[in-house]
Design a protein around this motif. Structure first.
Motif, PDB file in Angstrom:
ATOM      1  N   ILE A  71       0.857  -1.182   0.000  1.00  0.00           N
ATOM      2  CA  ILE A  71       0.000   0.000   0.000  1.00  0.00           C
ATOM      3  C   ILE A  71       0.889   1.226   0.000  1.00  0.00           C
ATOM      4  O   ILE A  71       1.850   1.310   0.777  1.00  0.00           O
ATOM      5  CB  ILE A  71      -0.931   0.022   1.237  1.00  0.00           C
ATOM      6  CG1 ILE A  71      -1.874  -1.182   1.215  1.00  0.00           C
ATOM      7  CG2 ILE A  71      -1.738   1.329   1.289  1.00  0.00           C
ATOM      8  CD1 ILE A  71      -2.708  -1.344   2.482  1.00  0.00           C
ATOM      9  N   LYS A  72       0.592   2.166  -0.892  1.00  0.00           N
ATOM     10  CA  LYS A  72       1.300   3.442  -0.909  1.00  0.00           C
ATOM     11  C   LYS A  72       0.317   4.533  -0.500  1.00  0.00           C
ATOM     12  O   LYS A  72      -0.780   4.637  -1.055  1.00  0.00           O
ATOM     13  CB  LYS A  72       1.858   3.724  -2.308  1.00  0.00           C
ATOM     14  CG  LYS A  72       2.715   5.000  -2.385  1.00  0.00           C
ATOM     15  CD  LYS A  72       1.910   6.229  -2.742  1.00  0.00           C
ATOM     16  CE  LYS A  72       2.783   7.476  -2.738  1.00  0.00           C
ATOM     17  NZ  LYS A  72       2.030   8.689  -3.175  1.00  0.00           N
ATOM     18  N   ILE A  73       0.705   5.336   0.476  1.00  0.00           N
ATOM     19  CA  ILE A  73      -0.162   6.410   0.975  1.00  0.00           C
ATOM     20  C   ILE A  73       0.503   7.751   0.696  1.00  0.00           C
ATOM     21  O   ILE A  73       1.690   7.946   0.981  1.00  0.00           O
ATOM     22  CB  ILE A  73      -0.426   6.261   2.482  1.00  0.00           C
ATOM     23  CG1 ILE A  73      -1.123   4.930   2.781  1.00  0.00           C
ATOM     24  CG2 ILE A  73      -1.269   7.431   2.985  1.00  0.00           C
ATOM     25  CD1 ILE A  73      -1.339   4.676   4.258  1.00  0.00           C
ATOM     26  N   GLY A  74      -0.279   8.667   0.146  1.00  0.00           N
ATOM     27  CA  GLY A  74       0.192  10.027  -0.103  1.00  0.00           C
ATOM     28  C   GLY A  74      -0.656  11.025   0.662  1.00  0.00           C
ATOM     29  O   GLY A  74      -0.792  10.938   1.881  1.00  0.00           O
ATOM     30  N   MET A  75      -1.256  11.948  -0.062  1.00  0.00           N
ATOM     31  CA  MET A  75      -2.038  13.016   0.554  1.00  0.00           C
ATOM     32  C   MET A  75      -3.237  12.460   1.319  1.00  0.00           C
ATOM     33  O   MET A  75      -4.020  11.681   0.794  1.00  0.00           O
ATOM     34  CB  MET A  75      -2.529  13.973  -0.539  1.00  0.00           C
ATOM     35  CG  MET A  75      -3.400  15.092  -0.032  1.00  0.00           C
ATOM     36  SD  MET A  75      -4.026  16.083  -1.407  1.00  0.00           S
ATOM     37  CE  MET A  75      -5.014  17.285  -0.504  1.00  0.00           C
ATOM     38  N   LEU A  76      -3.384  12.893   2.580  1.00  0.00           N
ATOM     39  CA  LEU A  76      -4.510  12.458   3.404  1.00  0.00           C
ATOM     40  C   LEU A  76      -5.425  13.618   3.812  1.00  0.00           C
ATOM     41  O   LEU A  76      -6.567  13.389   4.186  1.00  0.00           O
ATOM     42  CB  LEU A  76      -3.998  11.729   4.645  1.00  0.00           C
ATOM     43  CG  LEU A  76      -3.317  10.386   4.342  1.00  0.00           C
ATOM     44  CD1 LEU A  76      -2.684   9.805   5.602  1.00  0.00           C
ATOM     45  CD2 LEU A  76      -4.302   9.402   3.743  1.00  0.00           C
ATOM     46  N   ALA A  77      -4.952  14.833   3.777  1.00  0.00           N
ATOM     47  CA  ALA A  77      -5.732  16.071   3.885  1.00  0.00           C
ATOM     48  C   ALA A  77      -6.221  16.407   5.291  1.00  0.00           C
ATOM     49  O   ALA A  77      -6.039  17.523   5.757  1.00  0.00           O
ATOM     50  CB  ALA A  77      -6.909  16.066   2.904  1.00  0.00           C
ATOM     51  N   THR A  78      -6.891  15.465   5.983  1.00  0.00           N
ATOM     52  CA  THR A  78      -7.512  15.800   7.260  1.00  0.00           C
ATOM     53  C   THR A  78      -7.202  14.761   8.331  1.00  0.00           C
ATOM     54  O   THR A  78      -6.871  13.608   8.029  1.00  0.00           O
ATOM     55  CB  THR A  78      -9.043  15.894   7.127  1.00  0.00           C
ATOM     56  OG1 THR A  78      -9.583  14.584   6.893  1.00  0.00           O
ATOM     57  CG2 THR A  78      -9.451  16.830   5.995  1.00  0.00           C
ATOM     58  N   ALA A  79      -7.341  15.168   9.585  1.00  0.00           N
ATOM     59  CA  ALA A  79      -7.121  14.249  10.708  1.00  0.00           C
ATOM     60  C   ALA A  79      -8.111  13.096  10.668  1.00  0.00           C
ATOM     61  O   ALA A  79      -7.763  11.945  10.985  1.00  0.00           O
ATOM     62  CB  ALA A  79      -7.236  15.010  12.024  1.00  0.00           C
ATOM     63  N   ALA A  80      -9.351  13.389  10.289  1.00  0.00           N
ATOM     64  CA  ALA A  80     -10.372  12.336  10.236  1.00  0.00           C
ATOM     65  C   ALA A  80     -10.020  11.276   9.196  1.00  0.00           C
ATOM     66  O   ALA A  80     -10.223  10.075   9.422  1.00  0.00           O
ATOM     67  CB  ALA A  80     -11.738  12.954   9.931  1.00  0.00           C
ATOM     68  N   THR A  81      -9.483  11.698   8.062  1.00  0.00           N
ATOM     69  CA  THR A  81      -9.079  10.735   7.032  1.00  0.00           C
ATOM     70  C   THR A  81      -7.896   9.910   7.502  1.00  0.00           C
ATOM     71  O   THR A  81      -7.842   8.693   7.262  1.00  0.00           O
ATOM     72  CB  THR A  81      -8.747  11.463   5.723  1.00  0.00           C
ATOM     73  OG1 THR A  81      -9.918  12.129   5.243  1.00  0.00           O
ATOM     74  CG2 THR A  81      -8.259  10.493   4.665  1.00  0.00           C
ATOM     75  N   ILE A  82      -6.948  10.536   8.179  1.00  0.00           N
ATOM     76  CA  ILE A  82      -5.799   9.805   8.715  1.00  0.00           C
ATOM     77  C   ILE A  82      -6.271   8.706   9.662  1.00  0.00           C
ATOM     78  O   ILE A  82      -5.834   7.551   9.579  1.00  0.00           O
ATOM     79  CB  ILE A  82      -4.836  10.768   9.436  1.00  0.00           C
ATOM     80  CG1 ILE A  82      -4.177  11.706   8.428  1.00  0.00           C
ATOM     81  CG2 ILE A  82      -3.765   9.982  10.210  1.00  0.00           C
ATOM     82  CD1 ILE A  82      -3.411  12.850   9.072  1.00  0.00           C
ATOM     83  N   THR A  83      -7.178   9.041  10.561  1.00  0.00           N
ATOM     84  CA  THR A  83      -7.704   8.069  11.519  1.00  0.00           C
ATOM     85  C   THR A  83      -8.451   6.950  10.809  1.00  0.00           C
ATOM     86  O   THR A  83      -8.322   5.770  11.160  1.00  0.00           O
ATOM     87  CB  THR A  83      -8.632   8.772  12.522  1.00  0.00           C
ATOM     88  OG1 THR A  83      -7.885   9.772  13.221  1.00  0.00           O
ATOM     89  CG2 THR A  83      -9.214   7.789  13.525  1.00  0.00           C
ATOM     90  N   ALA A  84      -9.215   7.308   9.784  1.00  0.00           N
ATOM     91  CA  ALA A  84      -9.976   6.307   9.032  1.00  0.00           C
ATOM     92  C   ALA A  84      -9.053   5.336   8.310  1.00  0.00           C
ATOM     93  O   ALA A  84      -9.262   4.113   8.323  1.00  0.00           O
ATOM     94  CB  ALA A  84     -10.904   7.007   8.041  1.00  0.00           C
TER      95      ALA A  84
END
Length: 254
Positions: A77-90
């Motif tokens: 899995i490659k992770i880049g832009m997540l934008a918000t704290a809620a998305t990071i947690t999700a």
């Protein structure tokens, strides 16, 4: 029937095609790796700046990830832009269910053209996610922001901060030296229980957007194909250098 390695890309779109998911997919394709995607944000941007960012609702990001993971045998899995704290947690919640899949995280805090791509209150949430990753790949400005320093930090201080992250449980940190000085661009891999490993390439007088996306995706591609982390980083570094050199050559022919 041949089974192709498969990487799930969790990242934002870039309407200019210079970075984000477009760069990720073309890099994976160059390594013969298939991709599935979970879009975290839709950006309106050119090569000169970011005009607008629409974050995708976190629950929709989760649904995309779970759909991709149930539809394909995902090898990395490659992770880049997540934008918000809620998305990071999700995203972290989904990763908890798949601890055996190696994750490469490029902590995208801002675009190379200067636009902010991560909410200021989201940085603290990143540290839980760091612990779930096989590798995080901050550049020097990103590492300075992650460690609370307002200015770019020299490479020796960056290594010390990377060691602190590893001591706190992060598996590995690749300190990218593209924003540093000197005739060579040196990336430094910091891992618990290993000596520092340096990956060096001549510094080129050319710039290209999306090199961080390319590097992290190339590493994920090599991990998906069964490579070890150090070999994956070396191959990815060479790949990005070759692309930069080719870009400079084509620019000089114009």
């Amino acid at each position: 029937m041949k089974t192709w390695p498969h990487v799930l890309v969790v990242a934002g779109s870039d309407s200019s095609g210079g970075a984000g998911i477009v760069r990720d997919i073309e890099t994976l394709a160059a390594f013969g790796v298939k991709a599935s995607v979970a879009v975290t944000a839709v950006t309106v941007q050119s090569h000169h700046g970011v005009q607008h960012v629409d974050a995708i609702p976190p629950e929709r990001v989760v649904q995309q990830m779970r759909a991709a993971l149930t539809s394909n045998h995902v090898d990395a899995i490659k992770i880049g832009m997540l934008a918000t704290a809620a998305t990071i947690t999700a995203v972290a919640t989904v990763l908890t269910d798949h601890p055996d899949i190696p994750v490469v995280l490029d902590p995208v805090l801002a675009s190379s053209s200067g636009g902010v791509l991560l909410a200021p209150n989201a940085k603290a949430s990143l540290h839980r996610l760091f612990l779930q990753c096989a590798l995080i790949t901050p550049n020097l400005p990103e590492l300075s922001l992650l460690t609370g320093r307002m200015r770019d930090i020299p490479s020796e201080v960056a290594i010390a901060h990377a060691r602190e992250l590893v001591a706190a449980g992060v598996q590995a940190v690749l300190v990218k030296g593209g924003h540093g000085d000197g005739l060579k661009s040196v990336d430094i891999l910091v891992q618990a229980g290993y000596a520092l490993q340096c990956f060096s390439a001549p510094r080129l007088a050319v710039s290209m957007r999306g090199t961080g996306c390319m590097l992290a995706s190339a590493i994920a591609a090599r991990l998906a194909s069964g490579g070890d982390l150090r070999t994956a980083v070396g191959d990815a570094k060479a790949f990005v250098h070759d692309r930069l050199a080719d870009s400079g050559h084509r620019h000089n022919l114009r």
